[in-house]
Scaffold this motif. Structure first.
Motif, PDB file in Angstrom:
ATOM      1  N   ARG A  66      29.977  39.007  38.461  1.00 25.97           N
ATOM      2  CA  ARG A  66      30.707  39.429  38.545  1.00 25.97           C
ATOM      3  C   ARG A  66      32.223  39.775  38.707  1.00 25.97           C
ATOM      4  NH1 ARG A  66      26.065  40.971  40.796  1.00 25.97           N
ATOM      5  NH2 ARG A  66      24.686  41.964  41.520  1.00 25.97           N
ATOM      6  N   ILE A  67      32.384  39.136  39.019  1.00 23.00           N
ATOM      7  CA  ILE A  67      34.598  38.943  38.322  1.00 23.00           C
ATOM      8  C   ILE A  67      34.106  38.328  37.289  1.00 23.00           C
ATOM      9  CG2 ILE A  67      36.223  37.674  38.930  1.00 23.00           C
ATOM     10  CD1 ILE A  67      35.442  37.506  41.895  1.00 23.00           C
ATOM     11  N   ASN A  68      33.368  37.300  36.381  1.00 25.12           N
ATOM     12  CA  ASN A  68      33.919  36.768  34.771  1.00 25.12           C
ATOM     13  C   ASN A  68      33.509  38.235  34.419  1.00 25.12           C
ATOM     14  OD1 ASN A  68      34.481  34.617  35.962  1.00 25.12           O
ATOM     15  ND2 ASN A  68      33.055  33.175  35.394  1.00 25.12           N
ATOM     16  N   HIS A  69      32.332  39.388  34.771  1.00 23.59           N
ATOM     17  CA  HIS A  69      32.305  40.309  33.665  1.00 23.59           C
ATOM     18  C   HIS A  69      33.129  41.079  33.082  1.00 23.59           C
ATOM     19  CE1 HIS A  69      29.605  43.351  31.707  1.00 23.59           C
ATOM     20  NE2 HIS A  69      30.261  44.482  32.552  1.00 23.59           N
ATOM     21  N   HIS A  70      33.740  41.438  34.536  1.00 26.22           N
ATOM     22  CA  HIS A  70      35.357  42.347  34.943  1.00 26.22           C
ATOM     23  C   HIS A  70      36.210  41.369  34.074  1.00 26.22           C
ATOM     24  CE1 HIS A  70      37.931  44.721  35.575  1.00 26.22           C
ATOM     25  NE2 HIS A  70      39.383  43.887  36.706  1.00 26.22           N
TER      26      HIS A  70
ATOM     27  N   TYR B 162      36.519  39.316  31.373  1.00 25.20           N
ATOM     28  CA  TYR B 162      36.219  39.270  30.029  1.00 25.20           C
ATOM     29  C   TYR B 162      35.699  40.342  29.060  1.00 25.20           C
ATOM     30  CZ  TYR B 162      35.858  33.835  31.255  1.00 25.20           C
ATOM     31  OH  TYR B 162      36.446  32.808  31.483  1.00 25.20           O
ATOM     32  N   THR B 163      35.003  40.935  30.144  1.00 25.34           N
ATOM     33  CA  THR B 163      35.047  42.337  28.921  1.00 25.34           C
ATOM     34  C   THR B 163      36.426  43.060  29.065  1.00 25.34           C
ATOM     35  OG1 THR B 163      33.047  42.659  30.439  1.00 25.34           O
ATOM     36  CG2 THR B 163      33.676  44.393  29.808  1.00 25.34           C
ATOM     37  N   ASN B 164      37.375  42.933  29.593  1.00 27.06           N
ATOM     38  CA  ASN B 164      39.253  43.693  29.950  1.00 27.06           C
ATOM     39  C   ASN B 164      39.860  42.418  28.824  1.00 27.06           C
ATOM     40  OD1 ASN B 164      38.164  46.489  30.954  1.00 27.06           O
ATOM     41  ND2 ASN B 164      37.311  45.190  32.916  1.00 27.06           N
ATOM     42  N   ASP B 165      38.830  41.054  28.438  1.00 27.13           N
ATOM     43  CA  ASP B 165      40.261  40.493  27.551  1.00 27.13           C
ATOM     44  C   ASP B 165      41.000  40.383  28.339  1.00 27.13           C
ATOM     45  OD1 ASP B 165      38.369  39.848  24.922  1.00 27.13           O
ATOM     46  OD2 ASP B 165      39.598  41.821  24.604  1.00 27.13           O
ATOM     47  N   TYR B 166      40.998  40.016  30.051  1.00 26.59           N
ATOM     48  CA  TYR B 166      42.098  39.634  30.725  1.00 26.59           C
ATOM     49  C   TYR B 166      42.642  38.031  30.817  1.00 26.59           C
ATOM     50  CZ  TYR B 166      44.713  39.076  34.734  1.00 26.59           C
ATOM     51  OH  TYR B 166      45.599  38.514  36.024  1.00 26.59           O
ATOM     52  N   ILE B 167      41.239  37.082  30.774  1.00 23.37           N
ATOM     53  CA  ILE B 167      41.556  36.047  30.643  1.00 23.37           C
ATOM     54  C   ILE B 167      41.978  35.769  28.651  1.00 23.37           C
ATOM     55  CG2 ILE B 167      40.483  33.616  30.456  1.00 23.37           C
ATOM     56  CD1 ILE B 167      41.106  34.964  32.978  1.00 23.37           C
TER      57      ILE B 167
ATOM     58  N   GLY C  67      42.426  44.690  37.871  1.00 21.80           N
ATOM     59  CA  GLY C  67      42.088  46.126  38.038  1.00 21.80           C
ATOM     60  C   GLY C  67      40.375  45.381  38.650  1.00 21.80           C
ATOM     61  N   CYS C  68      40.257  44.567  38.346  1.00 21.02           N
ATOM     62  CA  CYS C  68      38.614  44.196  39.868  1.00 21.02           C
ATOM     63  C   CYS C  68      38.316  44.548  40.178  1.00 21.02           C
ATOM     64  CB  CYS C  68      38.828  42.703  40.370  1.00 21.02           C
ATOM     65  SG  CYS C  68      37.544  42.626  41.002  1.00 21.02           S
ATOM     66  N   PRO C  69      37.078  45.869  40.212  1.00 18.25           N
ATOM     67  CA  PRO C  69      36.258  46.711  41.056  1.00 18.25           C
ATOM     68  C   PRO C  69      36.801  46.710  42.911  1.00 18.25           C
ATOM     69  CG  PRO C  69      34.710  46.166  39.160  1.00 18.25           C
ATOM     70  CD  PRO C  69      36.208  45.545  39.144  1.00 18.25           C
ATOM     71  N   ARG C  70      36.464  46.985  43.573  1.00 13.73           N
ATOM     72  CA  ARG C  70      36.837  46.878  44.723  1.00 13.73           C
ATOM     73  C   ARG C  70      35.904  46.024  45.631  1.00 13.73           C
ATOM     74  NH1 ARG C  70      35.531  51.497  49.258  1.00 13.73           N
ATOM     75  NH2 ARG C  70      33.563  51.528  47.956  1.00 13.73           N
ATOM     76  N   ASN C  71      34.968  45.780  45.961  1.00 11.33           N
ATOM     77  CA  ASN C  71      34.051  45.299  46.396  1.00 11.33           C
ATOM     78  C   ASN C  71      33.786  43.691  45.891  1.00 11.33           C
ATOM     79  OD1 ASN C  71      32.890  47.421  47.515  1.00 11.33           O
ATOM     80  ND2 ASN C  71      30.783  47.664  46.048  1.00 11.33           N
ATOM     81  N   PRO C  72      33.890  43.336  44.450  1.00  5.91           N
ATOM     82  CA  PRO C  72      33.932  42.324  44.085  1.00  5.91           C
ATOM     83  C   PRO C  72      35.284  40.919  44.619  1.00  5.91           C
ATOM     84  CG  PRO C  72      32.715  42.613  42.217  1.00  5.91           C
ATOM     85  CD  PRO C  72      33.336  44.702  43.434  1.00  5.91           C
ATOM     86  N   HIS C  73      36.609  42.366  44.846  1.00  6.90           N
ATOM     87  CA  HIS C  73      36.986  41.713  45.434  1.00  6.90           C
ATOM     88  C   HIS C  73      37.851  41.745  46.904  1.00  6.90           C
ATOM     89  CE1 HIS C  73      42.174  42.956  46.806  1.00  6.90           C
ATOM     90  NE2 HIS C  73      42.284  41.799  45.798  1.00  6.90           N
ATOM     91  N   ASN C  74      37.371  42.962  47.177  1.00  7.81           N
ATOM     92  CA  ASN C  74      36.894  42.450  48.934  1.00  7.81           C
ATOM     93  C   ASN C  74      35.718  41.236  48.912  1.00  7.81           C
ATOM     94  OD1 ASN C  74      38.526  44.751  49.094  1.00  7.81           O
ATOM     95  ND2 ASN C  74      36.474  46.334  49.552  1.00  7.81           N
ATOM     96  N   LEU C  75      34.713  40.816  48.844  1.00  8.03           N
ATOM     97  CA  LEU C  75      33.820  39.550  48.770  1.00  8.03           C
ATOM     98  C   LEU C  75      35.184  38.532  48.708  1.00  8.03           C
ATOM     99  CD1 LEU C  75      31.079  39.307  49.711  1.00  8.03           C
ATOM    100  CD2 LEU C  75      31.141  39.315  47.090  1.00  8.03           C
ATOM    101  N   THR C  76      35.432  38.636  48.005  1.00  6.31           N
ATOM    102  CA  THR C  76      36.090  37.274  47.907  1.00  6.31           C
ATOM    103  C   THR C  76      37.437  37.130  48.470  1.00  6.31           C
ATOM    104  OG1 THR C  76      36.920  37.535  45.443  1.00  6.31           O
ATOM    105  CG2 THR C  76      37.846  36.222  46.127  1.00  6.31           C
ATOM    106  N   LYS C  77      37.916  38.039  49.418  1.00  3.96           N
ATOM    107  CA  LYS C  77      39.414  38.729  49.675  1.00  3.96           C
ATOM    108  C   LYS C  77      38.753  37.447  51.310  1.00  3.96           C
ATOM    109  CE  LYS C  77      42.330  41.270  52.407  1.00  3.96           C
ATOM    110  NZ  LYS C  77      42.836  42.224  53.149  1.00  3.96           N
ATOM    111  N   SER C  78      37.140  38.708  51.531  1.00  2.00           N
ATOM    112  CA  SER C  78      36.528  37.686  52.720  1.00  2.00           C
ATOM    113  C   SER C  78      35.938  36.415  52.362  1.00  2.00           C
ATOM    114  CB  SER C  78      35.733  38.505  52.965  1.00  2.00           C
ATOM    115  OG  SER C  78      34.253  37.994  53.830  1.00  2.00           O
ATOM    116  N   TYR C  79      35.724  35.957  51.317  1.00  2.00           N
ATOM    117  CA  TYR C  79      35.566  34.364  51.242  1.00  2.00           C
ATOM    118  C   TYR C  79      36.693  33.734  51.521  1.00  2.00           C
ATOM    119  CZ  TYR C  79      34.549  30.711  47.247  1.00  2.00           C
ATOM    120  OH  TYR C  79      34.031  28.997  47.727  1.00  2.00           O
TER     121      TYR C  79
END
Length: 365
Positions: free
Chosen positions: A87-91, A93-98, A159-171
Motif C-alpha cells: 500500500r505504501i509503494n502504491h502511494h 510510486y503513483t504520486n512519483d515520490y521516489i 502525503g501517505c494515507p493515515r492507516n498505512p502511516h499508523n500501521l508503520t508507526k506501530s510496526y
C-alpha cells in the motif's frame, strides 16, 4: 511464502499458514483488515529471532561487524508487512515520490540501469573536454541504521494515507531482537533499523534515502543510488572546479547524514578522477567527508562494473573475460560424452552465469 526459508520464533512455516487460511479464510482476512483499519501491528509479530551469519572473507576477524544479523520473522507478521508495504509503494510510486535516480528495489530497474546512468552522465562531459569525479559512499550498517523518525517523517511528507502511516508507526514500536546460543538467551529492544529478512525493509529504506537524493545539488552533479550504494558524479571544466563542486556536495551529504542519524564509512568510501585530456595537469584530488580525506583510486567497482579514469572499461573487460574463461573451462571439464552434467544443467549454468556476463561486457565494452 517460500517454505524452504526458516520460520520465525513460533516455528510456523508458510505452508502451514496457507493451509490454515484455507480452513479459516474469513477469520484471517478479518484479522488483517482489522490491523489495517486500526493501524496496529501485533506485538507477537514484532519479535525477531536473530541468526548471526559470518560475512565472506571475515572468518578470522575478531570484530563484531564480521556478522550479518539475519532476522527470522513469524510468517503471519511477514504477510502483514507485505500488505503494509504494498500500500505504501502504491502511494509513493503513483504520486512519483521516489526519486528517479534510485534504481534499487524499484519496479523495472536493475544494476545495469544504475551503471548506465553513471556512464552516460560522465560520458556527456568527457566527450566535450570536461573532467568528472566519482565519489562512492559506503553506509555503515546500511539497513541496520535506518532511523525510524526519519522514515515516518518522509511518509508524512509524501502525503501517505493515515492507516498505512499508523500501521508503520506501530510496526516500529516495541520491537524485540532475540538471540539464543546454548543456554544463553538475550532479548533486546530495537530502536532503529529495518530487519534483514523483512518484507518491508527495502521499501522503507528507499523512503528514508529519498531525501538524500532530493538534496539541492548543483546542475553539475548527479546522485545515483542502488539501495544504499550511492555514487556522486560531478563535472567541471577543470579538475579544481569539479573537485570544489564535489566537496560542496559532500558537505550537504554530511549535514543530511547528521540529521538522519546515518553514518558513512570514510575508510571504505572512495573517489576517482575521469578525464580523456592529453595535456598534463594536476590529477590529485582533495575530497573530504566529515572533514576526513577520501582515498583516491585509479579504478572503481560499482555494482559489478569497473570504471577506469578514461571511461574505456578495459579493466572491466579483462575482469569479465577472465571470469568467463574460468567458467568455460569448468563447463568443458564437466561436459563429457559418457559422464558429467547433462545438457539441461549445462544450459542452466550458461544462461545464468556466462550470458549475463557477456551482456554486461556488450553494454559497457
Amino acid at each position: 511464502m517460500d517454505n524452504k526459508k526458516a520460520p520465525g520464533e513460533d516455528g510456523i512455516i508458510g505452508d502451514i499458514y496457507n493451509y490454515t487460511f484455507k480452513i479459516l479464510p474469513k477469520s484471517i482476512t478479518a484479522m488483517y483488515n482489522g490491523c489495517l483499519r486500526h493501524g496496529v501491528f501485533p506485538t507477537r509479530w514484532k519479535r525477531a529471532k536473530m541468526i548471526p551469519i559470518i560475512k565472506p572473507g571475515k572468518e578470522n576477524s575478531y570484530e563484531v561487524s564480521k556478522y550479518r544479523p539475519i532476522s527470522l520473522l513469524n510468517v503471519g507478521g511477514k504477510v502483514l508487512e507485505k500488505v503494509m508495504i504494498s500500500r505504501i509503494n502504491h502511494h509513493v510510486y503513483t504520486n512519483d515520490y521516489i526519486n528517479k535516480n534510485q534504481y534499487g528495489f524499484t519496479p523495472q530497474t536493475s544494476t545495469i540501469d544504475a551503471g548506465m546512468a553513471v556512464k552516460d552522465f560522465v560520458e556527456e562531459g568527457v566527450k566535450t573536454g570536461e573532467v568528472a569525479t566519482i565519489v562512492s559512499l559506503d553506509v555503515e550498517g546500511a539497513f541496520n541504521s535506518a532511523w525510524w523518525p526519519s522514515i515516518l517523517k518522509s511518509l508524512k511528507d509524501s502525503g501517505c494515507p493515515r492507516n498505512p502511516h499508523n500501521l508503520t508507526k506501530s510496526y516500529f514500536s516495541k520491537r524485540l531482537a532475540i538471540l539464543q546460543t546454548n543456554n544463553i538467551r538475550m532479548e533486546v529492544v530495537v530502536t532503529k533499523g529495518c530487519p534483514q529478512g523483512s518484507c518491508s525493509g527495502p521499501g522503507l529504506w528507499n523512503i528514508q534515502y529519498n531525501s538524500l537524493l532530493n538534496l539541492n545539488y548543483t546542475n553539475r552533479t548527479k546522485a545515483i543510488a542502488f539501495a544504499d550504494d550511492l555514487i556522486i558524479v560531478t563535472r567541471g571544466k577543470t579538475v579544481r572546479e569539479a573537485e570544489n563542486i564535489a566537496n560542496i556536495e559532500m558537505s550537504k551529504i554530511s549535514a543530511w547524514a547528521k540529521v538522519n542519524k546515518i553514518r558513512f564509512n570514510v575508510q571504505k568510501s572512495k573517489t576517482m578522477l575521469l578525464s580523456r585530456r592529453k595535456r598534463k595537469e594536476q590529477n590529485e584530488l582533495e575530497m573530504y567527508l566529515n572533514n576526513q580525506p577520501l582515498m583516491q583510486v585509479l579504478s572503481l567497482k560499482y555494482l559489478g562494473l569497473i570504471f577506469d579514469p578514461k571511461l574505456m572499461f578495459r579493466d572491466h573487460i579483462i575482469y569479465m573475460t577472465e571470469k568467463c574463461s574460468k567458467l568455460i573451462f569448468a563447463l568443458s571439464k564437466s561436459a563429457k560424452l559418457i559422464w558429467g552434467l547433462n545438457y539441461a544443467a549445462l544450459k542452466t549454468i550458461y544462461t545464468g552465469v556466462y550470458y549475463p556476463s557477456s551482456y554486461m561486457e556488450h553494454q559497457f565494452g
